[in-house]
Design a protein around this motif. Structure first.
Motif, PDB file in Angstrom:
ATOM      1  N   TRP A   1       0.818  -1.218   0.000  1.00 14.79           N
ATOM      2  CA  TRP A   1       0.000   0.000   0.000  1.00 14.79           C
ATOM      3  C   TRP A   1       0.845   1.259   0.000  1.00 14.79           C
ATOM      4  O   TRP A   1       0.475   2.272  -0.604  1.00 14.79           O
TER       5      TRP A   1
ATOM      6  N   ARG B   1      -2.867  -2.847   8.215  1.00 16.11           N
ATOM      7  CA  ARG B   1      -1.879  -2.517   7.191  1.00 16.11           C
ATOM      8  C   ARG B   1      -0.522  -3.067   7.593  1.00 16.11           C
ATOM      9  O   ARG B   1      -0.046  -2.800   8.697  1.00 16.11           O
TER      10      ARG B   1
ATOM     11  N   ASN C   1      -9.374   1.054   2.369  1.00 16.08           N
ATOM     12  CA  ASN C   1      -8.069   0.534   1.955  1.00 16.08           C
ATOM     13  C   ASN C   1      -8.112   0.352   0.440  1.00 16.08           C
ATOM     14  O   ASN C   1      -8.477  -0.717  -0.058  1.00 16.08           O
TER      15      ASN C   1
END
Length: 314
Positions: free
Chosen positions: A8, A206, A299
């Motif tokens: 990410w 995450r 997300n």
């Protein structure tokens, strides 16, 4: 899709502080609908051009629909675009919350156990996810004397947003602390804050930017990597752990704290098994949140396909 795009942090963050301030100015002087008139074209262009985020949104919505039956209709392009629009509206609410300008009467607080600890001058660890408008915990900070929160973030923009927060509210009791690799020295500093009666918040959805490990846990019918940092930190702090979510309810929000563990225990002989159990417990908690509010999980990257930074360099 390149390997690099599977993390990410590599996708980057296009949020502009100047843009946020401009939109806040529009909202403050003209209201919510003029804000929407300004921001929705931007949302559409971003949705159209950012293929990674668009595909991730559609994958998530398809899986939450298949596994939990929400939203009721099978998601398509319009639902994904709406997902982006909810995020844009929530971004405004985040800034309003940090500037103490979000209407308090639109926030419902469920504070199981947390309020008692604040009043007793005791701190704790909050495990969160990228769900809704977590910054509305500022409402609790305003209503409950002594509540202070340090939110750990993995982005390089923490200090920039701290300056934004101070500009909006010089007395804010919420601080962002950038951590790319949570080490022993960081744990000691955070333990000092908890000992002073403060709370520390860390995201459980995450994987780290650098270093750290993750474990697999079932989420929406598929295995996904979840970081272990929250549980390692909880074991080091030796304090009660709570989950925290803030999701839409009607035209407002509900901030909900729930007890996660009185203590995080990681026995030497079965540490990996314990970490996997905690991650699975957290993933199950996340499923309960998205069942109630499926458009509130933000997300916008390939969540199930993400890899740790270290794994890409083995």
């Amino acid at each position: 899709m390149s390997d690099r795009s599977h993390h990410w942090a590599d996708i980057g963050e296009s949020t502009s502080v100047r843009g946020i301030l401009l939109l806040c100015f529009v909202h403050r002087w003209l209201g919510r609908w003029p804000f929407r008139v300004c921001v929705y074209p931007v949302v559409f262009v971003h949705w159209l051009l950012n293929g990674t985020a668009r595909r991730a949104s559609r994958q998530y919505l398809a899986r939450v629909h298949a596994h939990l039956g929400v939203p009721a209709r099978r998601p398509g392009a319009l639902q994904s675009l709406y997902h982006f629009a909810v995020f844009a509206e929530t971004l405004l609410d985040k800034i309003l919350a940090l500037g103490q300008r979000y209407p308090v009467d639109k926030v419902t607080m469920e504070r199981q156990g947390v309020l008692a600890r604040v009043r007793a001058g005791e701190g704790g660890l909050l495990v969160t996810a990228h769900l809704g408008c977590l910054e509305l915990c500022q409402v609790m900070a305003d209503q409950v004397p002594g509540f202070r929160l340090t939110a750990l973030v993995h982005t390089a923009h923490a200090e920039r947003f701290n300056r934004l927060i101070r500009r909006l509210d010089a007395g804010s009791k919420v601080e962002l602390l950038q951590v790319t690799d949570l080490g022993p020295a960081d744990a000691v500093k955070l333990a000092e804050r908890v000992a002073r009666g403060e709370f520390v918040a860390i995201a459980g959805d995450r994987v780290p930017v650098r270093g750290g490990r993750s474990v697999k846990a079932p989420f929406l019918g598929h295995e996904a990597p979840f970081p272990i940092g929250a549980y390692v930190l909880g074991a080091a702090l030796r304090c009660p752990v709570f989950t925290m979510a803030c999701t839409h309810v009607g035209d407002g929000y509900r901030v909900r704290f729930e007890s996660f563990a009185e203590r995080i225990e990681l026995p030497r002989g079965s540490r990996d098994e314990a970490l996997a159990r905690y991650a699975a417990q957290f993933a199950a908690w996340m499923e309960r949140q998205v069942r109630d509010s499926p458009y509130d999980w933000f997300n916008f990257y390939p969540f199930w396909d993400q890899v740790t930074h270290d794994a890409r360099h083995e």
